[in-house]
Design a protein around this motif. Sequence first.
Motif, short mmCIF file in Angstrom:
data_model
loop_
_atom_site.label_atom_id
_atom_site.label_comp_id
_atom_site.label_asym_id
_atom_site.label_seq_id
_atom_site.Cartn_x
_atom_site.Cartn_y
_atom_site.Cartn_z
N LEU A 190 0.83 -1.19 0.00
CA LEU A 190 0.00 0.00 0.00
C LEU A 190 0.87 1.24 0.00
CD1 LEU A 190 -2.85 1.25 0.35
CD2 LEU A 190 -2.44 1.14 2.81
N ALA A 191 0.63 2.14 -0.93
CA ALA A 191 1.30 3.44 -0.97
C ALA A 191 0.22 4.50 -0.78
CB ALA A 191 2.02 3.64 -2.29
N GLN B 75 8.14 11.63 8.84
CA GLN B 75 9.41 11.83 8.15
C GLN B 75 9.51 10.81 7.03
OE1 GLN B 75 12.75 11.53 10.76
NE2 GLN B 75 12.58 13.67 11.39
N VAL B 76 9.96 11.28 5.86
CA VAL B 76 10.01 10.44 4.67
C VAL B 76 11.34 10.66 3.96
CG1 VAL B 76 8.97 10.15 2.39
CG2 VAL B 76 7.51 10.45 4.37
N SER B 77 11.91 9.60 3.43
CA SER B 77 13.11 9.72 2.61
C SER B 77 12.73 10.26 1.23
CB SER B 77 13.79 8.36 2.44
OG SER B 77 14.80 8.44 1.46
N LEU B 78 13.51 11.25 0.77
CA LEU B 78 13.28 11.83 -0.56
C LEU B 78 14.36 11.39 -1.55
CD1 LEU B 78 12.35 15.45 0.59
CD2 LEU B 78 10.79 13.56 0.03
N ALA B 79 15.09 10.33 -1.23
CA ALA B 79 16.20 9.86 -2.07
C ALA B 79 15.76 9.51 -3.49
CB ALA B 79 16.88 8.66 -1.42
N CYS B 80 14.55 8.99 -3.66
CA CYS B 80 14.08 8.55 -4.98
C CYS B 80 13.40 9.66 -5.77
CB CYS B 80 13.10 7.39 -4.82
SG CYS B 80 13.85 5.90 -4.15
N VAL B 81 13.19 10.83 -5.13
CA VAL B 81 12.48 11.93 -5.81
C VAL B 81 13.26 13.24 -5.64
CG1 VAL B 81 10.15 10.96 -5.82
CG2 VAL B 81 10.98 12.13 -3.80
N PRO B 82 14.43 13.35 -6.28
CA PRO B 82 15.23 14.58 -6.13
C PRO B 82 14.51 15.82 -6.64
CG PRO B 82 16.10 13.22 -7.90
CD PRO B 82 15.04 12.41 -7.21
N GLU B 83 13.49 15.64 -7.49
CA GLU B 83 12.75 16.77 -8.05
C GLU B 83 11.66 17.29 -7.13
OE1 GLU B 83 10.44 13.11 -9.35
OE2 GLU B 83 12.50 13.61 -8.90
N LEU C 132 3.16 13.54 -2.87
CA LEU C 132 4.07 12.41 -3.06
C LEU C 132 3.35 11.10 -2.77
CD1 LEU C 132 7.17 13.77 -1.10
CD2 LEU C 132 6.66 14.02 -3.54
N LEU C 133 3.72 10.07 -3.49
CA LEU C 133 3.24 8.72 -3.21
C LEU C 133 4.30 8.06 -2.34
CD1 LEU C 133 0.82 6.97 -3.94
CD2 LEU C 133 2.16 6.04 -5.81
N VAL C 134 3.90 7.63 -1.12
CA VAL C 134 4.86 7.14 -0.11
C VAL C 134 4.53 5.71 0.28
CG1 VAL C 134 5.78 7.56 2.21
CG2 VAL C 134 5.13 9.50 0.76
N HIS C 135 5.58 4.90 0.36
CA HIS C 135 5.46 3.51 0.83
C HIS C 135 6.58 3.23 1.82
CE1 HIS C 135 4.74 -0.78 0.79
NE2 HIS C 135 5.98 -1.00 0.40
N VAL C 136 6.23 2.73 2.99
CA VAL C 136 7.16 2.40 4.09
C VAL C 136 8.23 3.47 4.32
CG1 VAL C 136 6.77 -0.09 4.07
CG2 VAL C 136 8.61 0.85 2.67
N GLY C 137 7.82 4.73 4.33
CA GLY C 137 8.74 5.81 4.66
C GLY C 137 9.62 6.31 3.53
N VAL C 138 9.35 5.87 2.30
CA VAL C 138 10.13 6.30 1.14
C VAL C 138 9.17 6.89 0.11
CG1 VAL C 138 11.65 5.58 -0.72
CG2 VAL C 138 11.85 4.51 1.52
N ALA C 139 9.44 8.12 -0.32
CA ALA C 139 8.65 8.73 -1.39
C ALA C 139 9.04 8.06 -2.70
CB ALA C 139 8.89 10.23 -1.44
N LEU C 140 8.07 7.52 -3.41
CA LEU C 140 8.33 6.79 -4.65
C LEU C 140 8.22 7.66 -5.89
CD1 LEU C 140 6.29 3.56 -3.86
CD2 LEU C 140 8.74 3.96 -3.55
N THR C 141 7.29 8.61 -5.87
CA THR C 141 7.08 9.47 -7.04
C THR C 141 6.36 10.73 -6.64
OG1 THR C 141 6.28 9.48 -9.33
CG2 THR C 141 4.87 8.46 -7.71
N VAL C 142 6.51 11.76 -7.47
CA VAL C 142 5.75 13.00 -7.33
C VAL C 142 4.51 12.85 -8.21
CG1 VAL C 142 5.75 15.49 -7.69
CG2 VAL C 142 7.84 14.36 -6.93
#
Length: 63
Positions: free
Chosen positions: A3-4, A33-41, A48-58
């Motif tokens: 689930l995201a 708090q979310v990691s933005l490592a995958c979405v530098p933009e 943002l679409l977030v799954h387990v604390g990591v933003a996957l896409t804008v």
Amino acid sequence: MCLAVAGELVSIREHADPLWRMGDVCFGGVLRQVSLACVPEARIGDQLLVHVGVALTVLEPEP
């Protein structure tokens, strides 16, 4: 099943190493708090679409 969930980026904490870039995302009034490592933009105000604390896409804004 995975689930995201969509949330709004409200703040960003920059880091010298882009893999450690973090942000606060609001999910219906709850901040996480979310990691933005995958979405530098990603920018403040983006959805943002977030799954387990990591933003996957804008997510694109609806017209």
